[in-house]
Scaffold this motif. Sequence first.
Motif, short mmCIF file in Angstrom:
data_model
loop_
_atom_site.label_atom_id
_atom_site.label_comp_id
_atom_site.label_asym_id
_atom_site.label_seq_id
_atom_site.Cartn_x
_atom_site.Cartn_y
_atom_site.Cartn_z
N TRP A 74 0.84 -1.48 0.02
CA TRP A 74 0.36 0.24 -0.21
C TRP A 74 0.48 1.38 0.31
N LYS A 75 0.41 1.81 -1.12
CA LYS A 75 1.48 3.42 -1.29
C LYS A 75 0.30 4.74 -0.47
N ARG A 76 -0.91 4.79 -1.25
CA ARG A 76 -1.83 5.32 -1.00
C ARG A 76 -2.88 5.02 -1.42
N ILE A 77 -3.57 6.09 -0.35
CA ILE A 77 -5.20 5.70 -0.18
C ILE A 77 -6.52 6.57 -0.25
N ALA A 78 -6.91 7.13 -0.92
CA ALA A 78 -7.52 7.76 -1.04
C ALA A 78 -9.13 7.57 -1.28
N LEU A 79 -9.75 7.61 -0.62
CA LEU A 79 -11.60 8.43 -0.02
C LEU A 79 -12.01 9.07 0.02
N VAL A 80 -12.64 8.95 -1.97
CA VAL A 80 -13.86 9.77 -2.04
C VAL A 80 -15.09 9.61 -1.26
N THR A 81 -15.53 10.91 -0.81
CA THR A 81 -16.99 10.02 -0.12
C THR A 81 -17.41 12.36 0.47
N PRO A 105 -13.89 14.68 -0.97
CA PRO A 105 -14.54 14.94 -0.95
C PRO A 105 -15.62 14.25 -2.37
N LEU A 106 -16.75 14.41 -2.73
CA LEU A 106 -17.04 13.58 -4.60
C LEU A 106 -16.78 14.59 -5.34
N ALA A 107 -16.78 15.97 -5.69
CA ALA A 107 -16.24 16.54 -5.95
C ALA A 107 -15.06 16.58 -6.26
#
Length: 118
Positions: A74-81, A105-107
């Motif tokens: 794992w290097k990077r995890i982007a949570l988009v919500t 955020p979703l935007a």
Amino acid sequence: MIKELSGLPAGVIGFEASGKLSAEDYRDVILPALERAAPAGEVRFVVVIPEFQGMSGGALWQDLKVGVEHLRAWKRIALVTDIEWMSHMTALFGWMTPGEVRHFPLAQRDEAIAWAAA
């Protein structure tokens, strides 16, 4: 339900999750993509969650297993919500996750993908 995102930069895998997640979602969608990405040495992961209705016990177990089995990849995890409690959980527990974790955020989906790819 989970579907794999297409058109992402090289080295980035991404998914959109909605509804209630099941163990089969992990087995049939996430695990194959992760198995393709992990040998490269760095997994850059984007997950977009517009709405969430929970996850089965099997899905929770698969989620934990995925993280542990590929711990060093794992290097990077982007949570988009825009789901507020998820952003709070990321802020509180992101340090426990291997690699860097960041909420968007979703935007800001495109910014999240660019951050994961960088």
